[in-house]
Each structure stands twice: as C-alpha cells, then as structure tokens.
Design a protein around this motif. Structure first.
Motif, mmCIF file in Angstrom:
data_model
loop_
_atom_site.group_PDB
_atom_site.id
_atom_site.type_symbol
_atom_site.label_atom_id
_atom_site.label_comp_id
_atom_site.label_asym_id
_atom_site.label_seq_id
_atom_site.Cartn_x
_atom_site.Cartn_y
_atom_site.Cartn_z
ATOM 1 N N CYS A 7 -6.423 5.033 3.942
ATOM 2 C CA CYS A 7 -7.032 4.382 3.685
ATOM 3 C C CYS A 7 -5.164 3.106 3.300
ATOM 4 C CB CYS A 7 -7.641 4.371 2.499
ATOM 5 S SG CYS A 7 -7.690 2.378 1.624
ATOM 6 N N GLN A 8 -5.252 2.086 4.018
ATOM 7 C CA GLN A 8 -4.420 1.638 3.865
ATOM 8 C C GLN A 8 -4.156 -0.272 3.097
ATOM 9 O OE1 GLN A 8 -2.355 0.368 7.959
ATOM 10 N NE2 GLN A 8 -1.001 -0.966 7.469
ATOM 11 N N ILE A 9 -3.758 -0.100 2.187
ATOM 12 C CA ILE A 9 -3.804 -1.028 1.895
ATOM 13 C C ILE A 9 -2.537 -1.517 1.265
ATOM 14 C CG2 ILE A 9 -4.447 -2.431 -0.662
ATOM 15 C CD1 ILE A 9 -4.971 0.417 -1.322
ATOM 16 N N SER A 10 -2.573 -3.076 1.943
ATOM 17 C CA SER A 10 -2.096 -4.277 2.751
ATOM 18 C C SER A 10 -2.034 -5.250 1.595
ATOM 19 C CB SER A 10 -1.504 -4.446 3.612
ATOM 20 O OG SER A 10 -1.649 -4.331 4.330
ATOM 21 N N ILE A 11 -0.617 -6.397 1.221
ATOM 22 C CA ILE A 11 -0.974 -7.795 0.039
ATOM 23 C C ILE A 11 0.249 -8.037 0.778
ATOM 24 C CG2 ILE A 11 -0.603 -8.062 -1.666
ATOM 25 C CD1 ILE A 11 -1.048 -6.080 -3.092
ATOM 26 N N SER A 12 0.015 -9.422 1.438
ATOM 27 C CA SER A 12 0.705 -10.415 1.783
ATOM 28 C C SER A 12 1.333 -11.689 1.243
ATOM 29 C CB SER A 12 0.192 -10.637 4.175
ATOM 30 O OG SER A 12 -0.537 -11.331 2.820
ATOM 31 N N ALA A 13 2.354 -11.670 0.731
ATOM 32 C CA ALA A 13 3.065 -12.586 -0.079
ATOM 33 C C ALA A 13 2.539 -14.198 -0.123
ATOM 34 C CB ALA A 13 4.163 -12.636 -0.722
ATOM 35 N N PRO A 14 3.109 -15.078 1.086
ATOM 36 C CA PRO A 14 2.733 -15.748 1.679
ATOM 37 C C PRO A 14 1.162 -16.750 1.812
ATOM 38 C CG PRO A 14 4.546 -15.437 3.399
ATOM 39 C CD PRO A 14 3.961 -13.565 2.280
ATOM 40 N N CYS A 15 0.651 -15.266 2.666
ATOM 41 C CA CYS A 15 -0.822 -16.335 2.896
ATOM 42 C C CYS A 15 -1.515 -15.812 1.444
ATOM 43 C CB CYS A 15 -1.409 -16.046 3.865
ATOM 44 S SG CYS A 15 -1.190 -13.847 4.763
ATOM 45 N N ASP A 16 -1.465 -14.658 0.740
ATOM 46 C CA ASP A 16 -2.255 -14.037 -0.498
ATOM 47 C C ASP A 16 -3.023 -13.336 0.261
ATOM 48 O OD1 ASP A 16 -0.579 -15.444 -2.320
ATOM 49 O OD2 ASP A 16 -0.982 -17.421 -2.193
ATOM 50 N N ARG A 17 -3.290 -12.645 0.716
ATOM 51 C CA ARG A 17 -4.395 -11.920 1.427
ATOM 52 C C ARG A 17 -3.762 -10.536 0.862
ATOM 53 N NH1 ARG A 17 -5.711 -12.019 7.264
ATOM 54 N NH2 ARG A 17 -7.732 -10.708 7.555
ATOM 55 N N VAL A 18 -5.048 -9.590 0.547
ATOM 56 C CA VAL A 18 -5.475 -8.336 0.479
ATOM 57 C C VAL A 18 -6.038 -8.216 1.880
ATOM 58 C CG1 VAL A 18 -6.004 -6.663 -1.358
ATOM 59 C CG2 VAL A 18 -5.071 -9.335 -1.781
ATOM 60 N N MET A 19 -5.663 -6.787 2.158
ATOM 61 C CA MET A 19 -6.446 -6.009 3.269
ATOM 62 C C MET A 19 -6.539 -4.781 2.860
ATOM 63 S SD MET A 19 -6.159 -5.978 7.452
ATOM 64 C CE MET A 19 -4.781 -5.067 7.846
ATOM 65 N N ILE A 20 -7.912 -4.268 2.488
ATOM 66 C CA ILE A 20 -8.663 -2.799 2.414
ATOM 67 C C ILE A 20 -8.941 -2.324 3.583
ATOM 68 C CG2 ILE A 20 -9.117 -1.425 1.183
ATOM 69 C CD1 ILE A 20 -9.276 -3.622 -1.233
ATOM 70 N N GLN A 21 -8.177 -1.291 4.691
ATOM 71 C CA GLN A 21 -8.828 -0.970 5.502
ATOM 72 C C GLN A 21 -8.726 0.438 5.581
ATOM 73 O OE1 GLN A 21 -5.836 -2.328 8.879
ATOM 74 N NE2 GLN A 21 -7.615 -1.126 10.615
ATOM 75 N N PHE A 22 -9.653 0.935 6.304
ATOM 76 C CA PHE A 22 -10.200 2.533 5.985
ATOM 77 C C PHE A 22 -10.248 2.921 7.513
ATOM 78 C CE2 PHE A 22 -12.189 0.629 2.333
ATOM 79 C CZ PHE A 22 -11.802 1.604 1.088
ATOM 80 N N PHE A 23 -9.559 3.951 7.882
ATOM 81 C CA PHE A 23 -9.880 4.407 8.608
ATOM 82 C C PHE A 23 -10.406 5.947 9.105
ATOM 83 C CE2 PHE A 23 -6.382 1.858 8.807
ATOM 84 C CZ PHE A 23 -5.793 1.981 9.744
ATOM 85 N N CYS A 24 -11.228 6.391 9.473
ATOM 86 C CA CYS A 24 -12.746 7.411 9.785
ATOM 87 C C CYS A 24 -12.134 7.983 10.136
ATOM 88 C CB CYS A 24 -14.079 6.243 9.485
ATOM 89 S SG CYS A 24 -14.204 5.381 8.407
ATOM 90 N N ARG A 25 -13.076 9.252 10.411
ATOM 91 C CA ARG A 25 -13.235 10.077 12.015
ATOM 92 C C ARG A 25 -14.112 8.913 13.064
ATOM 93 N NH1 ARG A 25 -13.156 15.064 8.950
ATOM 94 N NH2 ARG A 25 -12.788 15.111 7.436
#
Length: 125
Positions: free
Chosen positions: A100-118
């Motif tokens: 799982c990858q969690i990204s928070i980008s400050a300029p655009c106030d965006r949180v992205m949670i991405q799951f990489f499955c089998r």
C-alpha cells in the motif's frame, strides 16, 4: 509525504484505523520526521487516541516537501467514513494486497491511498 507498507503492515495499519474509528468521526494524518501519526478525537473532546508509526514500520518513508518546508508541518484531516471502507475487510487485505502506498501532496492538499494487489491489479482512492 510518501510511504509504502507491505502486506502484513497494511493489516496492522488497518487495525489502527478501525480502533480510531471507534473514537471519532475524523482521522488526522500528521507526517513527521519521527513517523506518521494517526489521531482521532470524539465530538465532545473527552476521548482521544493516537498511533505513531515510526519510519522503520514502512518499507519506504519519505517526507519530501514536508522536510523542505522547515517548521511548517502538514496535518491532514480526513472523514473517517471515507477511509474506513478501504481497510474494512482485513482478511481480504491479508490475502490480496501486496503493498500500500500513501501519498500526501502539500500544494494541492491531496491524500492518495493506493493498494497494489496480486496479479498487477491496483485500487486507488
């Protein structure tokens, strides 16, 4: 901020989110040098819970632009109803999610949670 969790750590992270959902309706993500903090407080401000996941918990933990901003830290408030379904079925996560990858980008106030499955499947929110 960018962090990556492997399958077993995703399950522990999900359990922490479930525990915080019993406290309040909002989830605060606070990326810091010490690690990623998850917090919740109830509406009456009479109950509070906090989990600190150290950088060693993650496969990769990078503050990126947060560390470049100096003393200014990013604090993200998410509605628990939008996060909880992502980690709802922990048995499915244990079997299917590789990381799982969690990204928070400050300029655009965006949180992205991405799951990489089998089998190369991805799930983004």
């Amino acid at each position: 901020m960018n962090c990556v969790l492997d399958g077993n750590c995703v399950k522990a992270f999900g359990k922490a989110i479930h525990a915080l959902s019993r406290i309040g309706d909002e989830l605060w993500l606070d990326p810091m040098v010490r690690g990623l903090t998850l917090r919740s407080v109830n509406s009456a401000h009479s109950a509070y819970a906090c989990f600190l996941f150290s950088p060693l918990f993650f496969q990769q933990y990078n503050l990126g632009s947060v560390s470049e901003q100096g003393n200014e830290t990013i604090k993200c408030k998410l509605i628990m109803k939008s996060v909880l379904p992502l980690f709802r079925c922990l048995t499915s996560i244990e079997r299917n999610v590789k990381r799982c990858q969690i990204s928070i980008s400050a300029p655009c106030d965006r949180v992205m949670i991405q799951f990489f499955c089998r089998h190369g499947m991805r799930h983004r929110n």
